[in-house]
Design an enzyme around this catalytic site. Sequence first.
Site, PDB file in Angstrom:
ATOM      1  N   ARG A 119      16.624 -11.184  -1.507  1.00  0.00           N
ATOM      2  CA  ARG A 119      15.952 -12.331  -2.122  1.00  0.00           C
ATOM      3  C   ARG A 119      16.491 -13.627  -1.548  1.00  0.00           C
ATOM      4  O   ARG A 119      15.746 -14.571  -1.293  1.00  0.00           O
ATOM      5  CB  ARG A 119      16.162 -12.294  -3.639  1.00  0.00           C
ATOM      6  CG  ARG A 119      15.533 -13.456  -4.374  1.00  0.00           C
ATOM      7  CD  ARG A 119      15.735 -13.307  -5.869  1.00  0.00           C
ATOM      8  NE  ARG A 119      17.147 -13.255  -6.232  1.00  0.00           N
ATOM      9  CZ  ARG A 119      17.599 -13.113  -7.473  1.00  0.00           C
ATOM     10  NH1 ARG A 119      16.721 -12.976  -8.471  1.00  0.00           N
ATOM     11  NH2 ARG A 119      18.877 -13.095  -7.722  1.00  0.00           N
ATOM     12  N   ASN A 145      19.259   0.195  -2.808  1.00  0.00           N
ATOM     13  CA  ASN A 145      20.576  -0.176  -3.303  1.00  0.00           C
ATOM     14  C   ASN A 145      20.526  -1.121  -4.496  1.00  0.00           C
ATOM     15  O   ASN A 145      21.514  -1.265  -5.213  1.00  0.00           O
ATOM     16  CB  ASN A 145      21.385  -0.819  -2.177  1.00  0.00           C
ATOM     17  CG  ASN A 145      22.754  -1.281  -2.631  1.00  0.00           C
ATOM     18  OD1 ASN A 145      23.586  -0.478  -3.047  1.00  0.00           O
ATOM     19  ND2 ASN A 145      22.987  -2.589  -2.579  1.00  0.00           N
ATOM     20  N   TYR A 203      20.656   0.486 -18.681  1.00  0.00           N
ATOM     21  CA  TYR A 203      21.152   0.778 -17.331  1.00  0.00           C
ATOM     22  C   TYR A 203      21.377   2.280 -17.158  1.00  0.00           C
ATOM     23  O   TYR A 203      20.963   2.872 -16.159  1.00  0.00           O
ATOM     24  CB  TYR A 203      22.449   0.005 -17.084  1.00  0.00           C
ATOM     25  CG  TYR A 203      23.020   0.168 -15.701  1.00  0.00           C
ATOM     26  CD1 TYR A 203      22.456  -0.481 -14.606  1.00  0.00           C
ATOM     27  CD2 TYR A 203      24.147   0.962 -15.482  1.00  0.00           C
ATOM     28  CE1 TYR A 203      22.991  -0.336 -13.339  1.00  0.00           C
ATOM     29  CE2 TYR A 203      24.693   1.110 -14.219  1.00  0.00           C
ATOM     30  CZ  TYR A 203      24.112   0.455 -13.152  1.00  0.00           C
ATOM     31  OH  TYR A 203      24.643   0.601 -11.893  1.00  0.00           O
TER      32      TYR A 203
END
Length: 265
Positions: free
Chosen positions: A37, A89, A157
């Site tokens: 990003r 990743n 998560y």
Amino acid sequence: MRLQDKVIVVTAATRGIGAAIVRACAQEGATVYIGARNMERAQNEVDEMTAAGFAVKCVYNDASKPDSYQSMIDTVVAAEGRIDGLVNNFGGTNPAEDKDLLNTSYDDFISGVDVNAGSVFLGCQAAAREMVKTGGGSIVNISSIAGSVPDISQIAYGTAKAAINHMTKSMAVQLARANIRVNAVAPGMTATDAVADNLSDEFKAFFLRHIPLGRMAEPEHIAAAVVYFLGDESAATTGQLIEVAGGFGLATPIYADAMDAAVAR
């Protein structure tokens, strides 16, 4: 040069584990694209690796923008003609929002699962569609020990990483006939800058007591497992998960206390 002439994309690879994976792949002869990003930070890494004689480039990717996964793969294929490997990743959580069942909002839970598991789905889908056209490839999903060992917090998560483990196996079965292998690497506590900056020495010492090897993994250890899955050495391996966590979660839940008691005797 185990990855000689392969074209590989690694997402979220400007620091920590991702950066180590980029370096390892480049050192093994691959042309590596950093999906990022922050393109300025990615370009700094590209410049450093290029100066060292490696073929590293960058391409825009933002996990919060689903369309950027397809555009990332399209950009790489337009430049290189194919993609041989993808390393998903990207991953993360916000401990202030991702807590236990009683203290996590539904919106935060869904958001956490979506950004972690959804990013893997989107990356795999876009890459696999191109790999089918060129005769195959290898996808490596970066999971986490949290996907196998329940925690007292971070319910979104952990759920997302468990979903990634299942997706890895499902995709491996669904893509095998197209000669596309899908595997996963699950790090435990790893010696990254993020761990050094965000966890106290007291907590790290406490956590390390529960790791049989007694030490954190280095980012390079994660990268080595990824290189194995990307290379031809693992040509007959798909749907597998390698935990790089020092044995965390393998022993009795009272491992640390048991070890202390054994030493005391």
